[in-house]
Design an enzyme around this catalytic site. Structure first.
Site, PDB file in Angstrom:
ATOM      1  N   THR B  22       0.749  -9.994  -1.732  1.00  0.00           N
ATOM      2  CA  THR B  22       1.652  -9.519  -0.688  1.00  0.00           C
ATOM      3  C   THR B  22       0.858  -9.267   0.587  1.00  0.00           C
ATOM      4  OG1 THR B  22       3.480  -7.977  -0.235  1.00  0.00           O
ATOM      5  CG2 THR B  22       1.485  -7.023  -1.209  1.00  0.00           C
ATOM      6  N   ASN B  23       1.458  -8.560   1.533  1.00  0.00           N
ATOM      7  CA  ASN B  23       0.768  -8.120   2.743  1.00  0.00           C
ATOM      8  C   ASN B  23       1.328  -6.741   3.089  1.00  0.00           C
ATOM      9  OD1 ASN B  23       3.090  -8.403   4.755  1.00  0.00           O
ATOM     10  ND2 ASN B  23       3.027 -10.428   3.820  1.00  0.00           N
ATOM     11  N   ALA B  24       0.754  -6.097   4.089  1.00  0.00           N
ATOM     12  CA  ALA B  24       1.081  -4.683   4.329  1.00  0.00           C
ATOM     13  C   ALA B  24       2.269  -4.457   5.260  1.00  0.00           C
ATOM     14  CB  ALA B  24      -0.145  -3.960   4.879  1.00  0.00           C
ATOM     15  N   SER B  25       3.058  -5.495   5.521  1.00  0.00           N
ATOM     16  CA  SER B  25       4.245  -5.332   6.363  1.00  0.00           C
ATOM     17  C   SER B  25       5.082  -4.143   5.878  1.00  0.00           C
ATOM     18  CB  SER B  25       5.082  -6.615   6.312  1.00  0.00           C
ATOM     19  OG  SER B  25       6.334  -6.384   6.923  1.00  0.00           O
ATOM     20  N   ALA B  89       7.520 -10.755   6.963  1.00  0.00           N
ATOM     21  CA  ALA B  89       6.222 -11.395   6.704  1.00  0.00           C
ATOM     22  C   ALA B  89       6.237 -11.887   5.257  1.00  0.00           C
ATOM     23  CB  ALA B  89       5.093 -10.396   6.928  1.00  0.00           C
TER      24      ALA B  89
END
Lengths: 210, 210
Positions: B22-25, B89
């Site tokens: 994942t990403n930190a959006s 994102a």
């Protein structure tokens, strides 16, 4: 009163400046255990990965991102603690390398080489001093009790708390607390605060009193 | 008044029942844009990945986890909308397969085969109808403007909002809004709500009015 180290939350292992491997651990169980320990008058140090929750004000919080950073912080803190509650869910794989720039899509996919990160509880267990106690958490989806007790042995812990994937990022949980012989000392379910109280009661009886 | 689809937040791509990419959006920019659009009297549908923030009550929220699910929800919703603001994102790689049980550490590491996930904005852009407008977001760490305009072309968008990794999970942000010719229409920085107002003003002038 005891000085207790609680590890909490997930860690992240970055592929590039944006993408990372992680899990959905919210830090809520660590928060609940910290609240219970603080309320009982103990001194609490929390080493936590990135979370959106607030830990009790009376606790000292060390914020980390990766598993390596969590281990480093714990190695610093643990020698001055009486015991550890390892409730964090550290990411146990990391990309062999982290790209300096965001990887661009090429249409072809990506082969990612992951290496295992250090086992925080096992590392602390290997160098624990005689008087220190350790409680680990295990999340297993297959043969949970057998694997949990194997983990307890390998990590040199006194107790292990076994839970399932349904507990992650949930308000409620269901756990079993096992000792070194594989005996189920308690099966607890309900809100995380309530379950934390049950777990902490066992820690007080079996470990803090000794 | 317009009916606007806003995609927001990250998506997750699971390796096994516990671990994911994942990403930190945080969804905060999507939240801010939804607030501004709702306040201006528009109807807002938000398709959002897992976030910890609250979207405005007046917006309809469709919750998804993976990029495929986000695309599916958008394909359902977008044909009945006037425009899209793609601020999500989405995770653009997913493991070729997801293990049914939690992967156990073996001491050896793991080769992970990642495939690209579908490009949500580009897919919607390929089948957009004449009257629909589209605004994409781009996060680039290298040659940002050139890449942003390439993305705008490929995704068949009207405007692209360029930001950097520092914007992720932050309260503040700094963006540039570019049109199809690569002209920087505005450089905005500040709190996300303030920046959202600036972006929405450009959308109103250039796209909602036409």
């Amino acid at each position: 009163m005891a000085r207790i180290l609680i590890t909490s939350g997930p860690t992240r292992e970055y592929l590039d400046p944006v993408r990372y491997l992680t899990n959905a651990s919210s830090g809520r169980m660590g928060q609940a255990l910290a609240e219970v320990a603080v309320k009982a008058g103990h001194e609490v140090v929390i080493v936590s990965g990135p979370v959106e929750i607030d830990y009790p004000e009376q606790a000292q919080v060390v914020s980390v991102v990766s598993t390596e950073e969590m281990l480093e912080a714990c190695r610093e803190v643990f020698p001055r603690c009486d015991g550890l509650i390892g409730v964090a869910a550290p990411c146990d794989y990391r990309p062999r390398k982290t790209a300096r720039h965001k990887l661009s899509k090429t249409g072809r996919g990506l082969e990612l080489h992951l290496v295992e990160t250090p086992d925080i509880v096992a590392t602390l267990g290997a160098s624990r001093s005689q008087g220190q106690w350790m409680v680990a958490f295990a999340l297993e989806t297959e043969d949970p009790r057998i694997r949990a007790v194997q983990k307890l042995e390998r990590k040199r812990c006194d107790l292990i708390v076994l839970n399932g994937p349904a507990a992650i990022h949930a308000a409620t949980t269901a756990v079993e607390v096992l000792d070194r012989r594989g005996t189920v000392l308690a099966a607890l379910s309900g809100g995380k605060r309530e379950v934390a109280e049950g777990i902490f009661r066992i820690i007080e009886e079996r470990l803090l009193g000794r």
